[in-house]
Design a protein around this motif. Sequence first.
Motif, short mmCIF file in Angstrom:
data_model
loop_
_atom_site.label_atom_id
_atom_site.label_comp_id
_atom_site.label_asym_id
_atom_site.label_seq_id
_atom_site.Cartn_x
_atom_site.Cartn_y
_atom_site.Cartn_z
N LEU A 213 48.37 92.13 40.07
CA LEU A 213 47.24 91.28 40.47
C LEU A 213 47.75 90.33 41.56
CD1 LEU A 213 44.89 89.42 37.93
CD2 LEU A 213 45.01 89.05 40.39
N PRO A 214 47.40 90.58 42.81
CA PRO A 214 47.94 89.77 43.91
C PRO A 214 47.24 88.41 44.01
CG PRO A 214 46.50 91.48 44.78
CD PRO A 214 46.50 91.65 43.29
N ALA A 215 47.46 87.59 43.01
CA ALA A 215 46.85 86.25 42.99
C ALA A 215 47.39 85.43 44.16
CB ALA A 215 47.21 85.57 41.67
N PRO A 216 46.59 84.51 44.67
CA PRO A 216 47.11 83.66 45.76
C PRO A 216 48.29 82.82 45.28
CG PRO A 216 44.97 82.87 44.98
CD PRO A 216 45.22 84.18 44.31
N LEU A 217 49.20 82.55 46.21
CA LEU A 217 50.39 81.76 45.87
C LEU A 217 50.16 80.30 46.23
CD1 LEU A 217 53.28 84.00 47.32
CD2 LEU A 217 52.18 84.12 45.10
N PRO A 218 50.82 79.39 45.54
CA PRO A 218 50.80 78.00 46.00
C PRO A 218 51.49 77.91 47.36
CG PRO A 218 52.00 78.24 43.90
CD PRO A 218 51.71 79.61 44.39
N PRO A 219 51.22 76.87 48.12
CA PRO A 219 51.89 76.75 49.43
C PRO A 219 53.38 76.47 49.25
CG PRO A 219 50.50 74.84 49.00
CD PRO A 219 50.26 75.79 47.88
#
Lengths: 84, 543
Positions: free
Chosen positions: B121-127
């Motif tokens: 699941l390519p969830a968004p990453l934190p910056p």
Amino acid sequence: MRATMTDAAESRLQEIVRATLELPPDADVTEARQLGVESWDSLAHVSLMLAIEGEFGVSIDLADQIQLTSYAAIRRYLQGRALP
Amino acid sequence: MNFLEAQRLVSTFQGGEPLAFLFALSGTAEPFALYVRAAAARRGRAADVRFLPFNTLAQALRRDADPTVTEVFLLMPWDFAPEADWRSGVPESVDQETLEARAAETASLLARRAQACLLYLPAPLPPLFPDPSRGAAFARSLESLALGLGARLLPADAFALGGYLSSGCPVGGTWIGRVAEAVVDAAAAPRAEPKKVLVTDLDNVLWSGLIAEEGPEGIAGEPSGRGYRHFVYQSLLRRLRREGTVLAAVSRNDPDVVVAPFRSGRLLLREDDFVAIIASYHAKSAQIGELAQRLNLSLDSFVFVDDNPVEVAEVSLALPGVRCVTFPHHDDELVAFLDELASLFPHRVITAEDRERTDMYRRRLDGMIANDLQGADLTRFLQDLKMTLTIHDRSRGDRTRAVQLINKTNQFNLNGRRVTDEEVCAILDGGGRLLSATLADRTGSHGEVLACLVTADNTITSFVMSCRVFQRRVEYAFVSWLAAQPNPPAGLEWASTPRNTPFQQFLHEVAGPLNGAGFVPLDVTSVVDRHARDVGLFALRQA
């Protein structure tokens, strides 16, 4: 203007609360509160929130999830959303 | 699938075949339970799912997999790079090299679990980085790692940050049913064991051309011209061999003929890249079966590649466990073919043992395999080909192709004798006949594939057939037809050559045991009786 909840939507909500909290068929779910229902633990709460999200097509913010600790609070929350 | 639907599916499910598996994710998995059971029930299966305790995926990966347990992993980016976990907040600073090394280590741990089913699941990453473009590139690199492990990608929208922060369950309520379906699909998918042995045909597969007809100089397998596509095929085989795939070759040829190209150094592959190069005129299915037995490997682990649909059908019918793949006739089918072939031999990790496997198996074999082996009954397959055999009397008119066929055919050749057009003309002027046959089937025309020269005294002095149509019973149907004609042939002028074993086998079947070279009488009544079934395979026409 606040959206209202149809009978059908309310019936679905009651079914979800009864099932996720494993309440007996004759229990009055409209009176259910987390403090008064033993089965309403943290895991059941997660399942309840996910079930409501999936059933009503909404995404419930973390801050709201913490507040939705009674049937009445959930009903009020959903009344404030435009339900499908 | 939403909650109430899942509830109904589970409560009304009557039971079915158990589907036991471990569902591994680093977050909270319990909310999936109902949806997984419902998704399984929808497929008629009774899910018996076990979860990892919260946040123990990293530890679980460091334990050996239990080969009896089906594992389905739902992977998040922070399973590869823990610093990217939203629940830890945004790190003060990160070292990209450290992140990448940790991600590679996790990937190698996953790669060891060859039978595990992976979902990513390519969830968004934190910056994570001061430069946002580095963050985007890093996210892509994690996705690539997962894809490289054979993971199925789930939609990024399935990730719900609120739910993940509050409960540790990474999937929101609007997606949990769909993700559960993907999990169950992965768990229920048949476990395709990687294949171990690739058996390849040689002529027009490993190289372009027919080695017995055109000789080592006439074939092409180099990276140029008509040989290019075969060179690409060879290069894939070379890679597969290096990764532990055992290569073998089967060919309807003589052993000394087929090894010549390997010894010439013109091919990418060498003789010792193959565990066996089996050249004989026995059924290929029988040769593969014998090879499997001697290597002590299941036929289910074999893949067979051939360009000839008849050979492919013969092996498929006789050895249903063998995966048969047809070598493409057109360049635009080559990509899909190579892709399919490579996917049958997946390797997440390559060990030293993999690299030495061919040598190890070769030691188990003690030479070529050639004995009396029977193949599959191809009658039904040949009937389905809807073959039409058209007989042409070339005694008059253009006979160029028929004479050419006599002079270029080596394997199915009565005596290897070459004839000039003048010699043919003299035989015809003396009352002889030159017959040829064209073959067509539902896939198209094979052209003029057979030629037969009969003298005035009804002796067959030349009889040849293209090896492209071996195994279709063309020669039997033709000789049976010829035997039923007025003035049938009395016999054939047979001579053994270094290459005409296929004709010898045919003649033995048609005329009985052979006693050296010379005139072989033909019992036409017997031929007609015995090969009526072969004639029945064709719509027989006379042009």
